[in-house]
Design a protein around this motif. Sequence first.
Motif, PDB file in Angstrom:
ATOM      1  N   GLU A 199       0.858  -1.187  -0.144  1.00  0.00           N
ATOM      2  CA  GLU A 199       0.077  -0.011  -0.020  1.00  0.00           C
ATOM      3  C   GLU A 199       0.833   1.389  -0.008  1.00  0.00           C
ATOM      4  OE1 GLU A 199      -3.216   0.377  -0.060  1.00  0.00           O
ATOM      5  OE2 GLU A 199      -3.276  -1.754  -0.504  1.00  0.00           O
ATOM      6  N   PRO A 200       0.704   2.106  -1.096  1.00  0.00           N
ATOM      7  CA  PRO A 200       1.628   3.630  -1.007  1.00  0.00           C
ATOM      8  C   PRO A 200       1.306   4.263   0.284  1.00  0.00           C
ATOM      9  CG  PRO A 200       0.212   3.260  -3.085  1.00  0.00           C
ATOM     10  CD  PRO A 200      -0.303   2.244  -1.966  1.00  0.00           C
ATOM     11  N   HIS A 209      16.060  17.324  12.995  1.00  0.00           N
ATOM     12  CA  HIS A 209      16.475  16.423  12.083  1.00  0.00           C
ATOM     13  C   HIS A 209      15.237  15.556  11.712  1.00  0.00           C
ATOM     14  CE1 HIS A 209      19.450  12.591  11.657  1.00  0.00           C
ATOM     15  NE2 HIS A 209      18.579  13.087  10.358  1.00  0.00           N
ATOM     16  N   VAL A 210      15.065  15.530  10.587  1.00  0.00           N
ATOM     17  CA  VAL A 210      13.551  14.769  10.229  1.00  0.00           C
ATOM     18  C   VAL A 210      13.966  13.583   9.357  1.00  0.00           C
ATOM     19  CG1 VAL A 210      11.496  14.898   8.917  1.00  0.00           C
ATOM     20  CG2 VAL A 210      12.169  16.568  10.584  1.00  0.00           C
ATOM     21  N   VAL A 211      13.038  12.397   9.255  1.00  0.00           N
ATOM     22  CA  VAL A 211      12.976  11.497   8.387  1.00  0.00           C
ATOM     23  C   VAL A 211      11.722  11.091   7.913  1.00  0.00           C
ATOM     24  CG1 VAL A 211      13.126   9.585  10.345  1.00  0.00           C
ATOM     25  CG2 VAL A 211      13.925   9.003   8.096  1.00  0.00           C
ATOM     26  N   THR A 212      11.766  10.675   6.765  1.00  0.00           N
ATOM     27  CA  THR A 212      10.370  10.563   5.900  1.00  0.00           C
ATOM     28  C   THR A 212      10.578   8.942   5.654  1.00  0.00           C
ATOM     29  OG1 THR A 212      11.225  11.355   4.044  1.00  0.00           O
ATOM     30  CG2 THR A 212       9.503  12.480   5.270  1.00  0.00           C
ATOM     31  N   PHE A 213       9.527   7.927   5.787  1.00  0.00           N
ATOM     32  CA  PHE A 213       9.794   6.618   5.293  1.00  0.00           C
ATOM     33  C   PHE A 213       8.831   6.635   4.281  1.00  0.00           C
ATOM     34  CE2 PHE A 213      10.944   6.321   9.806  1.00  0.00           C
ATOM     35  CZ  PHE A 213      12.017   5.672   9.792  1.00  0.00           C
ATOM     36  N   THR A 214       9.096   6.124   3.153  1.00  0.00           N
ATOM     37  CA  THR A 214       8.054   5.786   2.188  1.00  0.00           C
ATOM     38  C   THR A 214       8.285   4.532   1.056  1.00  0.00           C
ATOM     39  OG1 THR A 214       6.808   6.866   0.273  1.00  0.00           O
ATOM     40  CG2 THR A 214       9.233   7.380   0.324  1.00  0.00           C
ATOM     41  N   VAL A 220       0.500   9.577  -4.277  1.00  0.00           N
ATOM     42  CA  VAL A 220      -0.206   8.526  -3.836  1.00  0.00           C
ATOM     43  C   VAL A 220      -0.239   8.348  -2.334  1.00  0.00           C
ATOM     44  CG1 VAL A 220       0.799   7.082  -5.866  1.00  0.00           C
ATOM     45  CG2 VAL A 220       2.372   7.306  -3.800  1.00  0.00           C
ATOM     46  N   ALA A 221       0.542   9.358  -1.451  1.00  0.00           N
ATOM     47  CA  ALA A 221       0.202   9.321  -0.243  1.00  0.00           C
ATOM     48  C   ALA A 221       0.577  10.709   0.406  1.00  0.00           C
ATOM     49  CB  ALA A 221       1.058   8.100   0.674  1.00  0.00           C
ATOM     50  N   THR A 222       0.044  11.016   1.608  1.00  0.00           N
ATOM     51  CA  THR A 222       0.426  12.269   2.266  1.00  0.00           C
ATOM     52  C   THR A 222       0.392  12.009   3.744  1.00  0.00           C
ATOM     53  OG1 THR A 222      -1.763  13.068   2.493  1.00  0.00           O
ATOM     54  CG2 THR A 222      -0.539  13.739   0.578  1.00  0.00           C
ATOM     55  N   HIS A 223       1.228  12.575   4.356  1.00  0.00           N
ATOM     56  CA  HIS A 223       1.332  12.729   5.815  1.00  0.00           C
ATOM     57  C   HIS A 223       1.644  14.263   6.445  1.00  0.00           C
ATOM     58  CE1 HIS A 223       2.958  11.187  10.076  1.00  0.00           C
ATOM     59  NE2 HIS A 223       1.747  11.313  10.022  1.00  0.00           N
ATOM     60  N   GLU A 224       0.906  14.610   7.441  1.00  0.00           N
ATOM     61  CA  GLU A 224       1.038  15.708   8.109  1.00  0.00           C
ATOM     62  C   GLU A 224       1.312  15.817   9.678  1.00  0.00           C
ATOM     63  OE1 GLU A 224      -1.980  18.449   7.492  1.00  0.00           O
ATOM     64  OE2 GLU A 224      -1.664  18.698   5.381  1.00  0.00           O
ATOM     65  N   LEU A 225       2.292  16.709  10.040  1.00  0.00           N
ATOM     66  CA  LEU A 225       2.495  16.933  11.452  1.00  0.00           C
ATOM     67  C   LEU A 225       1.942  18.181  11.867  1.00  0.00           C
ATOM     68  CD1 LEU A 225       5.952  14.949  12.299  1.00  0.00           C
ATOM     69  CD2 LEU A 225       3.427  13.968  12.392  1.00  0.00           C
ATOM     70  N   GLU A 226       1.605  18.594  12.869  1.00  0.00           N
ATOM     71  CA  GLU A 226       0.936  19.945  13.197  1.00  0.00           C
ATOM     72  C   GLU A 226       1.535  20.133  14.570  1.00  0.00           C
ATOM     73  OE1 GLU A 226      -3.069  21.211  12.190  1.00  0.00           O
ATOM     74  OE2 GLU A 226      -3.370  19.193  11.782  1.00  0.00           O
ATOM     75  N   THR A 227       1.722  21.480  14.799  1.00  0.00           N
ATOM     76  CA  THR A 227       2.177  22.063  16.168  1.00  0.00           C
ATOM     77  C   THR A 227       1.073  22.187  17.068  1.00  0.00           C
ATOM     78  OG1 THR A 227       4.087  23.115  15.226  1.00  0.00           O
ATOM     79  CG2 THR A 227       3.533  23.844  17.193  1.00  0.00           C
ATOM     80  N   ALA A 228       1.198  21.687  18.270  1.00  0.00           N
ATOM     81  CA  ALA A 228       0.259  21.750  19.221  1.00  0.00           C
ATOM     82  C   ALA A 228       0.299  22.978  20.131  1.00  0.00           C
ATOM     83  CB  ALA A 228       0.315  20.375  20.335  1.00  0.00           C
ATOM     84  N   GLY A 229      -0.856  23.400  20.339  1.00  0.00           N
ATOM     85  CA  GLY A 229      -1.022  24.503  21.601  1.00  0.00           C
ATOM     86  C   GLY A 229      -1.256  24.026  22.712  1.00  0.00           C
TER      87      GLY A 229
END
Length: 787
Positions: free
Chosen positions: A567-568, A610-615, A664-673
């Motif tokens: 699955e993508p 430092h960020v990593v993306t897995f795909t 084919v796919a997206t992912h988001e992270l949002e800053t929390a208050g």
Amino acid sequence: MSGFPGPTEQYRRTRRLEEGWRFHQGEADGAADPEFDDDGWQSVEIPHDWSIEGPFDPEHPAGSAGAFLPGGVGWYRRSLPTDVDGGKVYLRFDGVYRDSDVYLGGDHVGNRPNGYTSFNDDVSQAEGGETLAVRVDNTDLPNCRWYSGSGIYRHVHLIETSPLHVVPWGTDVRTPAVTGRRARVDVHTEVANDAEEAAVCTLSTAVYDPSGEVVAETATERRLDAGEKGTFDQELVVTDPELWSPATPERYHVRSVVHRRDPDETGAATGEPVDDYVTPFGIRTVTFSADEGVLLNGDSLTLKGVNLHHSAGALGAAVPERALERRLETLAEMGVNAIRTAHNPPQPELLALCDRMGFLVIDEAFDKWRHEKTEQFFDEWWREDLAAMIRRDRNHPSVIAWSVGNESYDHGDEGMLDDLEMLVEAANDLDPTRPATYGSPAWGDGHEGILENAEAVAERVDLFSGNYMEHHYDELRERGVDIPIVGSECRPFFRGSGDDPLAFVPRNPWFDVAERADVAGQFIWAGFDYLGEAREWPSKGWPTGLIDTCGVPKPPAAFHRSVWSDEPMVEIAAFDPDRERAPARPAWSWPALSAHWTFPDREDSRGFVHVVTFTNAERVTLYQNDETIGVQHLADNPDHMIEWYVPYEPGTLRAVAETDGEVVATHELETAGEPARVDLDPDREAITADGQDLVYVDARIVDDDGVVVPRADHEIEFSVSGAGDLAGIDNGDLASDESYTGSRRSASHGTALAIVQADRESGEVTITADVDELENDEVTVPVRPPE
């Protein structure tokens, strides 16, 4: 779903003894006596694990191995149903931990030291209403390297049939010759005549296809003397078979009906039915090859597996079927297709679910054969315990190999090799259709000693299972090891190097499978975090699994999803050096990663994160607040870890994955208050009123926009009303001292979990979460009658 109509209870009745038990923790002189007064005892339902109730104590004898939880002695009592009416009667215990003694009507009917083995006690003299008592002795601690639990922690079954009957686990269904158009089905059925006189009997055997239609049948007649057991060997043919595989887990059923007529009768050859025994199975072929790994139904397949212990976080060792199903659903989403039952026979429900959901299984019998707390039982019981596992589990199409042991302390010694040879020979005799193996560690006197021990093991098994042996595969082949190889335990991130299995080489062990045709696959240690085998107080368990005890995949699990699933997908994780983690063994750990974008300490300094993306897509574009950070291609990152350094800004970090120019796919992270409320999210819309079913309710501390606050650690008070009860609470933090069976739990990384179990009456169950100074939440889940 299978269309099999199910067995009739006219000739064989099987029921679970779940309700009506009374329990006492501690010794109770005379408790086997039917006249014993147990009015003051606790009312419990089976399965039951008393250890999980705690308390945690660093001075408990079980120590870190047993999650610092208590063992001891416990007694269980209940009456048999009043309608037991003689004939042949068995009590089947799926698992009692440990050293259990069973009494009926004050008489001792059986003992079983091994706490993981299923066993049958013949209680054919039973009468309705008689007192059943079980003493459980789990005092000699630690007797296991992980949390075992204590008590009758698996199901108890009452089985009633005729003196002329199929013996417990008495069918052996094999499919030795399978093509696309024809499958031979060999059925070996053991029938006992426990009557006082001889009998002529006919065994009628029918094969039902997945839709419930009879597709083959035969019958065999023979005479059995009083007290004799005989095996009926029958061959049937199924045309155009529907083959079992992970993609198509189609299940057939064999129905074995025993008919009886007296030797001097001249009536119909089949006589009167006296027993009706049903065996689910699957039609498939499995071949292990030294060159090609695993061939399932003639097609190459790679084992993408995890090791699983039997406990389940807050539930301890008493694990309802729904908990197992939820675990397998989570693993399936990651692309997992195989389970190793580390390191003992699992509860039967797990294998039935693997059959239904399409997982392959290495079924393991023992851990250390001669552990100081088990050695006295091994010599007396090993053959019976091994036979119990194989006879119980041999008809499951999911089971593809038997493991007779794991990491014996005397690995490589002459006595150990003699034990291994003995166990493998017994497994081959009990079931010649599956290979026998052993979890072989990278232990020995230096580099040469490790390889010599591995060679000696390989000479005595059908399948070489290497624990942390990836860096030795080439050398083993060069030294002439020419049997199939599988990685039976592999770390989720690091692998060994040279002669050091603990060397920190950041090459994922998966690539030792992906780049070799001669390795059948791997099993990650471990799939889920588990209780026990902790490094040190205050940790209560093993914290470096792919999924935490709440059932939530950790960010590193995305790596395995990226290489295992078709699955993508794309997932973002940030290196988070401030993330709190329970003490762990570093060689099994990933770097600290978190799936959030809330780093207030970087906000003023414009520091980098430092960020990593897995795909598994061709390329990823990373955006921060809709501004492009950059584009990277998977082909340029062969380790499947695409790394970025992002100048931190509060807001949204978004990854967009593309293949062939299409998203084919997206992912988001949002800053929390700031924390504003607690949100409850049940994992199911309704549950069943059977006293066993579960709903898992996530509790999240969120801001005004519903974003989880990652550092929130508020205490949450859970309450449950209506047609259910609180079965356990958790937050995934194995260093926490909070009880799994209370009502209050602190959030960890902003979340906690309530597990609610259905009553036996339908209605609704309401779950409430209260947090001081925050907005609270409440959800209601229907509890529906069983179908």
